[in-house]
Design an enzyme around this catalytic site. Sequence first.
Site, mmCIF file in Angstrom:
data_model
loop_
_atom_site.group_PDB
_atom_site.id
_atom_site.type_symbol
_atom_site.label_atom_id
_atom_site.label_comp_id
_atom_site.label_asym_id
_atom_site.label_seq_id
_atom_site.Cartn_x
_atom_site.Cartn_y
_atom_site.Cartn_z
ATOM 1 N N HIS A 113 46.616 4.010 -15.183
ATOM 2 C CA HIS A 113 46.767 3.028 -16.257
ATOM 3 C C HIS A 113 47.565 3.593 -17.434
ATOM 4 O O HIS A 113 48.105 2.847 -18.235
ATOM 5 C CB HIS A 113 45.399 2.525 -16.721
ATOM 6 N N ASP A 114 47.631 4.916 -17.531
ATOM 7 C CA ASP A 114 48.432 5.563 -18.572
ATOM 8 C C ASP A 114 49.925 5.440 -18.238
ATOM 9 O O ASP A 114 50.769 5.418 -19.122
ATOM 10 C CB ASP A 114 48.031 7.054 -18.640
ATOM 11 N N SER A 147 48.386 6.588 -23.518
ATOM 12 C CA SER A 147 48.660 5.247 -24.059
ATOM 13 C C SER A 147 47.490 4.311 -23.771
ATOM 14 O O SER A 147 47.344 3.270 -24.396
ATOM 15 C CB SER A 147 49.966 4.683 -23.498
ATOM 16 N N ARG A 187 43.545 -3.466 -19.573
ATOM 17 C CA ARG A 187 42.642 -3.480 -18.410
ATOM 18 C C ARG A 187 41.327 -2.747 -18.665
ATOM 19 O O ARG A 187 40.558 -2.510 -17.741
ATOM 20 C CB ARG A 187 43.378 -2.853 -17.212
ATOM 21 N N PHE A 214 55.229 8.037 -19.675
ATOM 22 C CA PHE A 214 54.700 9.393 -19.899
ATOM 23 C C PHE A 214 53.175 9.424 -19.847
ATOM 24 O O PHE A 214 52.512 8.437 -20.169
ATOM 25 C CB PHE A 214 55.160 9.910 -21.270
#
Length: 686
Positions: free
Chosen positions: A196-197, A272, A337, A268
């Site tokens: 998910h990052d 995040s 999410r 990256f």
Amino acid sequence: MSIITEARQLVDATYLQARKSLKRKLEEKIVNPMDFLKHLKDPIGRTRSAVRAADYLETTLKLLIKEMLLYRVSLADLLSRRQKEMISKGTGCDYQTRSIKCPERDFYRTITGECNNRNHSHLGSSNRAFARWLPAVYEDGVSVPRGASEGKRYNGFPLPLVRKVSNEIAHTANENVTADRQLSLVFMQWGQWVNHDIDLAPASGEGASLELQCHTSCAFKPPCFPIKFPPDDPRELSSDTCMPFVQSASVCSPSTFRREQLNAATSFIDASTVYGSDDALARSLRNLSSQLGLMAVNQLFRDAGLELLPFENTTHSVCVLTNRSANIPCFKAGDKRVTENLGLSAMHTLFVREHNRLARELRKLNPHWDGEKLYQESRKIVIAINQIITYRDYLPLLLAEETSKWIPLYSGYNEKVDPRASNVFSLAFRFGHTSVQPFVSRLNESFQPLCSSSHVPLHLTFCAPWRIVMEGGIDPLIRGMVVDHAKLMKQNQLLIEELQNHLFEQTEVMGLDLGAMNMQRGRDHGLPGYNAWRGFCGLSQPQTVEELSEVLGNPKLAKKFMNVYGTPYNIDLWIGAVAEPVVPQGRVGPLLSCIIGTQFRNLRDGDRFWWENLGVFTSQQLQALRKISVSRVICDNTHIRKIPRDAIHHFHHTLFPASSFQANGKSLKIQPVLDLGIVSSKDIIS
């Protein structure tokens, strides 16, 4: 210009209808599994503007084709450069694709990932197209997914329905699950966390409402690409019933007009998930009421004195509907999410607490720092922690002896490396769906079941933050993840029933099928088939049932594939990749090792702010950072007092005094406590 204006009006009307429709459904408290999924993948902030501009562009082109009665393939050649520029300006695409000037000096990464690469400021930044490692394959060469026209042949055979493939090859009964002897459920959860990052393909903005097509018709009408049921489906359904499916949002590509999907996250590994990939969102996640550099936390509830994530500020939240009397909305985080499952919400909570813990410690050491400096320095450390755990602890378990082949020792930043998440990786990394267990365990301080409902079927935990707020916080979930084994990916046990038939089945019986959706998503994204990717990775490309059974090491499975697909060339990437036997000691096969390994090498080598890159941290800081671990982060941010030193490896029940308790319905005898490899709260790693 009149066509551009008409296109904008059409798209705006659809968007408005979409919002109204969802609002009405939430007010009336009638939602279906698709609404939960939409909520998790709905574009927000700058992503929304980027998606809307791409929708303006696509609609303009469709209207132009209608006017000119031409095929879209030739449209790119027919329009003059000036006309293309006009379309780009009129739809807002030029604003989305402009390049920005980077500052002379920078100490910290931008939230959007821009300017990480100083020569190509957009590389790896949010709201840009995924990288393509192989050219896209569309039915019309431009945007129509393969399989959209019934009966069309590829390599001599029609493509099978993805639901048929899922039923015949992926499906596993919940009771028939083999545990991974070596790895705990933390392993599975870390995979999702890091995924998910790296990438988020939001749903098409228009798709937010068109229920009339996505729910009630089985026709392909963008952005609806419904999943049809085969006639012999175990679910007894009428012939005109389909599983709704909304295409991923596209990105402005005013030069080629070929459909490319948008990545709303920065590529990256920059946490995040915690901080967001959009400046406005990042600000809204901070506590700006003081100069302490803290992340905002929940103002209504605490977790035994510890912080919980803030709620979304919506009056009608889809999460409320998973337990109306509790009335708990969805959590808010750097990634939309966050509330998809409880383990994921626990990870989010853990790292927001870790940020705030670091900010408070840093303030004691540097009372002269202002809030911005405290925020950025804490963020920098949280990012490093995520990078270290992923590359030192997670990837070697996944790729085993293939690790050094694909991810050699770090030799510094290389500005020529493209760090963008690739479109194929966004699909390939969904291999993790095969290591999910059908139940969620929650355990108390003595690692006994928390209460009568400590063993909850997975589908009753989707979008259910009330279970964290009202049922004991994140500690019981983390204990459960440490004690439970990950599911072992086996060729005859690919996807549990909970995910194959009951995805997001919270309020309505028509659950979704994650396996079918993964394959449909691959087609939607124009990804070539299994053999093309085998070729890309320098692996053999089986042509016959004999060659395929050699690759799979399983003649029976090879035969199943050939019966369903007709040829190995048509096999969808996801199912082909997860069906391969794993590399020695690893958890994925050779094809996934290549795709995942290549991606993670690019993410590291193309990241100017990578934790080991010269000048990012001092040698003293590097020494301290090397001591971190998942267990350390858990000990520092929860009330959990004992945990294995390595939480990702399964510890074979050596943690607690001799006792027995129920897990997965079986009574387990637990051996007396061993001190070896246990971190207690007294054993602090500073």
